[in-house]
Design an enzyme around this catalytic site. Sequence first.
Site, PDB file in Angstrom:
ATOM      1  N   ARG A 149     -10.433   1.161   4.457  1.00  0.00           N
ATOM      2  CA  ARG A 149     -11.534   1.228   3.491  1.00  0.00           C
ATOM      3  C   ARG A 149     -12.275  -0.102   3.374  1.00  0.00           C
ATOM      4  NH1 ARG A 149     -11.050   0.212  -1.684  1.00  0.00           N
ATOM      5  NH2 ARG A 149     -11.852   2.262  -2.304  1.00  0.00           N
TER       6      ARG A 149
ATOM      7  N   ASP B 143     -13.904  -2.857  -6.756  1.00  0.00           N
ATOM      8  CA  ASP B 143     -12.579  -2.303  -6.988  1.00  0.00           C
ATOM      9  C   ASP B 143     -11.703  -3.257  -7.785  1.00  0.00           C
ATOM     10  OD1 ASP B 143     -12.917   0.109  -5.764  1.00  0.00           O
ATOM     11  OD2 ASP B 143     -12.079  -0.512  -3.842  1.00  0.00           O
TER      12      ASP B 143
ATOM     13  N   PRO C 183      10.769  -5.165   3.779  1.00  0.00           N
ATOM     14  CA  PRO C 183      10.837  -5.781   2.451  1.00  0.00           C
ATOM     15  C   PRO C 183      10.755  -7.301   2.483  1.00  0.00           C
ATOM     16  CG  PRO C 183      12.544  -4.102   2.699  1.00  0.00           C
ATOM     17  CD  PRO C 183      11.957  -4.334   4.055  1.00  0.00           C
TER      18      PRO C 183
ATOM     19  N   GLU D 105      18.982   1.106   8.566  1.00  0.00           N
ATOM     20  CA  GLU D 105      19.165  -0.182   7.903  1.00  0.00           C
ATOM     21  C   GLU D 105      18.175  -1.234   8.396  1.00  0.00           C
ATOM     22  OE1 GLU D 105      21.372  -0.938   5.356  1.00  0.00           O
ATOM     23  OE2 GLU D 105      21.512   1.248   5.373  1.00  0.00           O
TER      24      GLU D 105
END
Length: 248
Positions: free
Chosen positions: A156, A171, A91, A118
């Site tokens: 991709r 895209d 994160p 954790e």
Amino acid sequence: MSLSRIDVISLFPEWIEGLKQLGLTGRALTDGRIELQTWNPRDYASGVHRSVDDRPFGGGPGMVMRPEPLAQAIEAAKSASPSASVVYLSPQGRALDDAGTLELAERPALILVCGRYEGVDQRLIDSLVDEEWSVGDYVLSGGEPAAAILIDAVTRRLPGVLGHSESAVQDSFATGLLDCPHYTRPEHWRDRSVPEVLLSGDHARIDRWRRAQALHRTARLRPDLFRLHELGKEDLRALEEFPEEFLP
């Protein structure tokens, strides 16, 4: 140069192995455009139970991944792929966006480290991780889903992987805008019809309509992105011709 190999450090390699059988990643592997290898830190853990986690110093909930099994797995992967960048999925990392996928696709190789519990011992990050990446501001049960997202998004972008070379260019986010709406057969479905312009055969006008719709959609759904987009002459022409949904 483009990405040719991805190694994944994971306690649950089955998460990643499944990608070899599916979709674009599976096709890229079959075609030899990229190589995908997994490494399980538990294979490098000592003791009868091959423990890879322990309680955190200082107390607190949960468990932390021990550094040594992870370090040995990373070093084994690095021996097999010396030019690889070591990426920890967390994160705290840089947010993965369209520009990021293109940047990663231009690396020679990647080693993706999937955390659990954790997280991992900070000393491991400080000594062996080159960079951290995040797939969003939320918490997952482990790094494997994030690795799968990154692998799909990056693969991709590799030359020849998509069936049509223009697909990635058109895209969402590739131009800084969301994608325009798309339609296929039948021409009339229930009480809705395909926009007339798409049936006109006038490809220049169709391009302007698609550009206008991308602008409309971005302004409506992602005003944060729209504010960053500088309108050019072609944008203004498209909006003048198709102004009905324009939101400044």
